[in-house]
Scaffold this motif. Structure first.
Motif, PDB file in Angstrom:
ATOM      1  N   LEU A 163       4.658   6.174  10.592  1.00  0.00           N
ATOM      2  CA  LEU A 163       4.041   7.252   9.700  1.00  0.00           C
ATOM      3  C   LEU A 163       2.908   7.761  10.115  1.00  0.00           C
ATOM      4  N   LYS A 164       1.855   7.413  10.833  1.00  0.00           N
ATOM      5  CA  LYS A 164       0.767   8.419  11.187  1.00  0.00           C
ATOM      6  C   LYS A 164       0.946   8.752  12.418  1.00  0.00           C
ATOM      7  N   GLY A 165       1.870   8.123  13.332  1.00  0.00           N
ATOM      8  CA  GLY A 165       2.041   8.196  14.856  1.00  0.00           C
ATOM      9  C   GLY A 165       3.189   9.606  14.810  1.00  0.00           C
ATOM     10  N   GLU A 166       4.443   8.955  14.889  1.00  0.00           N
ATOM     11  CA  GLU A 166       5.556   9.792  14.664  1.00  0.00           C
ATOM     12  C   GLU A 166       5.540  10.953  13.813  1.00  0.00           C
ATOM     13  N   TRP A 167       5.282  10.616  12.550  1.00  0.00           N
ATOM     14  CA  TRP A 167       5.474  11.616  11.572  1.00  0.00           C
ATOM     15  C   TRP A 167       4.156  12.409  11.314  1.00  0.00           C
ATOM     16  N   GLY A 168       3.114  12.093  11.775  1.00  0.00           N
ATOM     17  CA  GLY A 168       2.003  12.913  11.591  1.00  0.00           C
ATOM     18  C   GLY A 168       1.440  12.852  10.359  1.00  0.00           C
ATOM     19  N   PHE A 169       1.569  11.888   9.593  1.00  0.00           N
ATOM     20  CA  PHE A 169       0.913  11.779   8.245  1.00  0.00           C
ATOM     21  C   PHE A 169      -0.476  11.648   8.178  1.00  0.00           C
ATOM     22  N   ASP A 170      -1.306  12.685   7.526  1.00  0.00           N
ATOM     23  CA  ASP A 170      -2.736  12.819   7.383  1.00  0.00           C
ATOM     24  C   ASP A 170      -3.274  12.439   6.119  1.00  0.00           C
ATOM     25  N   GLY A 171      -2.542  11.607   5.535  1.00  0.00           N
ATOM     26  CA  GLY A 171      -3.094  11.294   4.312  1.00  0.00           C
ATOM     27  C   GLY A 171      -3.407   9.782   4.316  1.00  0.00           C
ATOM     28  N   CYS A 172      -3.520   9.226   3.187  1.00  0.00           N
ATOM     29  CA  CYS A 172      -4.110   7.713   2.746  1.00  0.00           C
ATOM     30  C   CYS A 172      -2.800   6.918   2.594  1.00  0.00           C
ATOM     31  N   VAL A 173      -2.789   5.683   3.238  1.00  0.00           N
ATOM     32  CA  VAL A 173      -2.093   4.676   2.654  1.00  0.00           C
ATOM     33  C   VAL A 173      -2.970   3.952   1.740  1.00  0.00           C
ATOM     34  N   ILE A 174      -2.360   3.749   0.697  1.00  0.00           N
ATOM     35  CA  ILE A 174      -2.984   3.005  -0.314  1.00  0.00           C
ATOM     36  C   ILE A 174      -2.166   1.732  -0.793  1.00  0.00           C
ATOM     37  N   THR A 175      -2.534   0.389  -0.996  1.00  0.00           N
ATOM     38  CA  THR A 175      -1.907  -0.868  -1.231  1.00  0.00           C
ATOM     39  C   THR A 175      -1.401  -0.551  -2.598  1.00  0.00           C
ATOM     40  N   ASP A 176      -0.217  -1.220  -2.709  1.00  0.00           N
ATOM     41  CA  ASP A 176       0.438  -1.762  -3.938  1.00  0.00           C
ATOM     42  C   ASP A 176      -0.844  -2.699  -4.331  1.00  0.00           C
ATOM     43  N   TRP A 177      -0.888  -2.968  -5.814  1.00  0.00           N
ATOM     44  CA  TRP A 177      -2.260  -3.732  -6.356  1.00  0.00           C
ATOM     45  C   TRP A 177      -1.848  -5.262  -5.845  1.00  0.00           C
ATOM     46  N   GLY A 178      -3.049  -5.593  -5.049  1.00  0.00           N
ATOM     47  CA  GLY A 178      -2.803  -7.080  -4.479  1.00  0.00           C
ATOM     48  C   GLY A 178      -1.883  -7.267  -3.443  1.00  0.00           C
ATOM     49  N   ALA A 179      -1.701  -6.116  -2.525  1.00  0.00           N
ATOM     50  CA  ALA A 179      -0.862  -6.140  -1.494  1.00  0.00           C
ATOM     51  C   ALA A 179      -1.529  -6.420  -0.093  1.00  0.00           C
ATOM     52  N   ALA A 180      -3.028  -6.544   0.008  1.00  0.00           N
ATOM     53  CA  ALA A 180      -3.328  -6.846   1.055  1.00  0.00           C
ATOM     54  C   ALA A 180      -3.889  -8.034   1.369  1.00  0.00           C
ATOM     55  N   HIS A 181      -3.952  -8.762   2.699  1.00  0.00           N
ATOM     56  CA  HIS A 181      -3.886 -10.056   2.920  1.00  0.00           C
ATOM     57  C   HIS A 181      -4.691 -10.406   4.207  1.00  0.00           C
ATOM     58  N   ASP A 182      -5.226  -9.477   4.804  1.00  0.00           N
ATOM     59  CA  ASP A 182      -5.940  -9.894   5.859  1.00  0.00           C
ATOM     60  C   ASP A 182      -7.077  -8.486   6.308  1.00  0.00           C
ATOM     61  N   THR A 183      -8.395  -8.861   6.712  1.00  0.00           N
ATOM     62  CA  THR A 183      -9.164  -7.927   6.891  1.00  0.00           C
ATOM     63  C   THR A 183      -8.943  -7.154   8.257  1.00  0.00           C
ATOM     64  N   TYR A 184      -8.832  -7.832   9.304  1.00  0.00           N
ATOM     65  CA  TYR A 184      -8.536  -7.130  10.699  1.00  0.00           C
ATOM     66  C   TYR A 184      -7.267  -6.449  10.427  1.00  0.00           C
ATOM     67  N   GLN A 185      -6.088  -6.953  10.128  1.00  0.00           N
ATOM     68  CA  GLN A 185      -4.960  -6.159  10.047  1.00  0.00           C
ATOM     69  C   GLN A 185      -5.034  -5.048   9.199  1.00  0.00           C
ATOM     70  N   ALA A 186      -5.577  -5.051   7.936  1.00  0.00           N
ATOM     71  CA  ALA A 186      -5.874  -3.954   7.063  1.00  0.00           C
ATOM     72  C   ALA A 186      -6.656  -2.843   7.981  1.00  0.00           C
ATOM     73  N   ALA A 187      -7.711  -3.125   8.550  1.00  0.00           N
ATOM     74  CA  ALA A 187      -8.483  -2.333   9.256  1.00  0.00           C
ATOM     75  C   ALA A 187      -7.718  -1.604  10.378  1.00  0.00           C
ATOM     76  N   MET A 188      -7.130  -2.414  11.274  1.00  0.00           N
ATOM     77  CA  MET A 188      -6.555  -1.872  12.364  1.00  0.00           C
ATOM     78  C   MET A 188      -5.076  -1.379  12.148  1.00  0.00           C
ATOM     79  N   TYR A 189      -4.379  -1.924  11.182  1.00  0.00           N
ATOM     80  CA  TYR A 189      -3.084  -1.439  10.980  1.00  0.00           C
ATOM     81  C   TYR A 189      -2.747  -0.607   9.736  1.00  0.00           C
ATOM     82  N   GLY A 190      -3.787   0.325   9.633  1.00  0.00           N
ATOM     83  CA  GLY A 190      -3.207   1.605   8.937  1.00  0.00           C
ATOM     84  C   GLY A 190      -3.493   1.818   7.582  1.00  0.00           C
ATOM     85  N   LEU A 191      -4.144   0.640   6.862  1.00  0.00           N
ATOM     86  CA  LEU A 191      -4.673   0.639   5.476  1.00  0.00           C
ATOM     87  C   LEU A 191      -5.726   1.476   5.159  1.00  0.00           C
TER      88      LEU A 191
END
Length: 740
Positions: A254-282
């Motif tokens: 999404l952010k690499g190949e496609w060059g997306f410059d917007g926000c990735v927003i969770t579906d409501w309640g779809a996050a599960h881990d602080t480190y992954q959320a921070a590092m992997y694009g949320l």
């Protein structure tokens, strides 16, 4: 000027005055004449670490904060994608009880896809964007572009069918229309959210080819052509990691190949881990600890994964500042594009223009599946009023408000025209109504149990009345109750619920003149298909749907919709179900997409399994003749394009619209390819006797497949065939050419 805009301008004025007094210059981030990236850089330079991280998680059920100290406003979001949802309480899922939040309900996106009309898609987006803007929403949660993999998926009605090309072509103008109002779309659900059962944890295993060729193209088009400002991460896992913070999906693609410059927003309640959320694009976390359904009773917003734990990990050096700044920059970019955009206008709500747009989409999306005639008997549709003294309308969906139920897409409408009301307007006192069956209350949860004695009584009453009628119109299908077309649960069977099959068979035995209207966002089993002379696929048609359906059935509008998905004869014919439970719905932990790239008509074509009704199929009240297609060349090279032209003539007696489809098949390939794939289409309106020429341009990109051996898109030299078609099963002409 509304209250929110007045307060925002006042706040910005005070902020600018204070800062100008200090710096004797307008801060760059407040100056809309400056490039947005310069404004973002300036704002970041003024923000504390705490202010940057606070941008990335909710402050209410549908709001995330800005930076009050700098006069940067918050974001307000609303469910879509068919209308702006009624106002929800700040901290729980109850409705706020406003009297000013009724909306125009537009047809479900399956109906939009069935119109195959990209111009209408743009009008749809512009109108719903105006309603969102009027309601002071900055982000509209839609459109949905997940691929229709199984007819049991509870949310298929929110999506655009089984073909990635059709979904891509229809979503791009929708996105552009919404965002022309300075309201961001949030394209969902990224990615592989193709079922509701176990949606929160099912781990999807899919090949790179299927991912790239089937499940990602609509999202890619949304980003690269539609320039979507936000994307919603889905609940499910992909290859062992939740999609909403998945390194492959978010960072690499999404952010690499496609060059997306917007926000990735969770579906409501779809996050599960602080480190992954921070590092992997949320970028923005919404609804955590609620599963999207319950309240915040036990947790505060700072307890979110991107809350105090995120801040703590940054201070401990576990998360680099470039990640923090990138995340904050993306949220600021979204704010500058929407809530802090002085060019955003005021929007409008429930206007005649919006109702007209909803009507046009509904009337062009309705699909005529069957309209049998013989030498002795004319087709039942269109209805000629003078032929009938008594017309019986049967079915719960004839009167039901189908904007209720369905989960997050539920809408509170200002106006609702039911099918029965629409038919009465056009057919007057000829109309009599019998309920025939009942589906109970529109509830989000377990289906209501109806006593068998009640069902028997309703069915018998309808059949008795049918025997005395000249024409019977059955209006049934699904209805957005749980386990039907509804978020949070897939359908339990392919057949119609509430004894409708038995009712339809009884009606036909009592009176052979039956028109069956199926209201749904999914294919349904039709054991009575051969007995019923006329069948209409109606969708959830929105506020003005009753008028649109009546106008199509009475011939004021010639039907022009075509199916955006295939109708299998039986569920086992569907590719997702062919390989057993592990392929759908999985073993409750893992699921393997064993059909790979052969989704929908690709499967039926390649495996030579005849569907009940094929992809791209739909009848009209007129007829269309196709000339033999001709190509400008017999060869295509890497730097060329090839034009294929044909003429289409309306050979009938009424005005109509035809959807001409072009598919391409690779005759020689080192990897498995479908027999053919949709690559172009054109919807053309023709008067009786009128003829128009249609030209399609083919480029090497239309021939490519994803080669997972090389991890790239490629095309191999060899022979190809272009199919000109009225549906995936109705080929009107072919052109052979070679790629060199």
């Amino acid at each position: 000027m509304n209250k929110k805009q007045f307060l925002m301008i006042g706040l910005l004025t005070v902020t600018c005055t204070c800062l100008k007094a200090q710096n004797d210059a307008l801060p760059v981030y407040l100056d809309e004449n400056q490039p947005i990236e310069l404004r973002i850089k300036d704002a970041l330079s003024r923000m504390t670490l705490e202010e940057k991280t606070r941008l990335s998680y909710a402050q209410g059920k549908f709001s995330s904060p800005g930076c009050p100290r700098l006069g940067i406003p918050e974001l307000w979001m609303s469910d879509g994608p068919h209308g702006v949802r009624a106002e929800v309480n700040w901290n729980d899922w109850g409705y706020a009880g406003w009297t000013s939040d009724s909306c125009t309900a537009f047809p479900a996106l399956t109906c939009l896809a069935a119109s195959w009309n990209t111009e209408l898609a743009g009008k749809y987006g512009k109108a719903i964007g105006e309603e969102a803007r009027y309601r002071e929403k900055d982000v509209l949660l839609g459109p949905g572009v997940n691929i229709y993999r199984t007819p049991l998926n509870g949310r298929n009605f929110e999506y655009m069918g089984e073909d990635p090309y059709l979904a891509a072509e229809m979503c791009v103008p929708y996105i552009q229309g919404v965002q022309s109002n300075k309201v961001a779309v949030c394209v969902k659900h990224y990615a592989l959210n193709n079922q509701e059962v176990w949606r929160g944890h099912i781990d999807v295993q899919v090949s790179d080819r299927a991912l790239r060729e089937i499940y990602l193209p609509a999202f890619q088009a949304a980003v690269q052509r539609g320039h979507a400002w936000s994307i919603m991460g889905s609940y499910n896992k992909v290859r062992g990691v939740h999609a909403t913070h998945n390194e492959l999906l978010n960072n690499k693609i999404l952010k690499g190949e496609w060059g997306f410059d917007g926000c990735v927003i969770t579906d409501w309640g779809a996050a599960h881990d602080t480190y992954q959320a921070a590092m992997y694009g949320l970028d923005i976390e919404m609804g955590s600890y609620t599963n999207g359904l319950t309240s915040e009773a036990e947790f505060g917003y700072d307890d979110y994964y991107l809350g105090k734990n995120y801040l703590k990990m940054i201070k401990e050096g576990k998360i680099p500042m470039e990640v923090v700044n990138d995340k904050a920059a993306r949220v600021l970019r979204l704010i500058f594009r929407t809530s802090m955009n002085s060019q955003k206008g005021f929007g409008s709500m429930n206007s005649e223009a919006h109702e007209q747009t909803a009507y046009e989409i509904a009337s062009e999306g309705i699909v005529l599946l069957k309209n049998q005639s013989s030498k002795k008997k004319a087709a039942l549709l269109p209805i000629v009023p003078e032929k009938y003294n008594r017309i019986l309308v049967v079915g719960d969906n004839a009167t039901r408000n189908l904007m209720l139920g369905g989960g997050s897409s539920e809408l509170k409408v200002k106006r609702f025209v039911s099918p029965l009301e629409g038919l009465k307007k056009r057919l007057g006192n000829r109309i009599e109504y019998a309920q025939g069956y009942t589906a109970g209350r529109p509830i989000y949860g377990n289906a209501e149990n109806i006593p068998q004695s009640v069902m028997d009584s309703l069915r018998n009453d309808a059949i008795e009345k049918a025997a005395k009628a000249d024409l019977v119109i059955f209006i049934g299908g699904l209805n957005k109750n749980h386990y039907q077309d509804c978020e949070g649960g897939d359908r339990l069977s392919y057949g119609l619920p509430f004894g409708q099959d038995e009712l339809i068979e009884g009606l036909v035995k009592a009176n052979p003149n039956v028109v069956a209207v199926i209201v749904s966002g999914n294919a349904v089993e039709m054991p009575w298909n051969n007995q019923v002379p006329s069948i209409v696929q109606s969708w959830y048609l929105g506020s003005i749907g009753g008028d649109a359906l009546a106008d199509v059935m009475t011939g004021k509008v010639t039907p022009s919709g075509k199916l955006p998905f295939s109708y299998p004869v039986k569920l086992e014919d569907c590719p997702a179900h062919h390989f057993g439970q592990l392929s759908y719905p999985g073993d409750s932990i893992k699921e393997e997409y064993k059909e790979d790239i052969l989704v929908g008509y690709r499967w039926y074509d390649t495996k030579k399994i005849a569907p009940l009704y094929p992809f791209g199929y739909g009848l009209s009240y007129t007829t269309f003749d196709y000339s033999k297609p001709a190509a400008t060349s017999k060869t295509l090279t890497a730097t060329d394009s090839l034009q294929i032209s044909l003429k289409v003539r309306n050979s009938g007696t009424v005005i109509g619209k035809e959807i001409v489809q072009l598919y391409i098949g690779d005759e020689e390939c080192t990897l498995l390819r479908p027999q053919k794939e949709l690559k172009k289409f054109c919807k053309v309106e023709l008067n009786p006797g009128e003829e128009k020429e249609i030209t399609f341009s083919i480029t090497p990109d239309d021939l490519k497949f994803f080669d997972d051996r090389q991890q790239k898109w490629t095309v191999e030299p060899g022979k190809f065939k272009a199919y000109i078609a009225a549906s995936s099963a109705d080929i009107r002409g072919t052109v052979q050419f070679e790629y060199k």
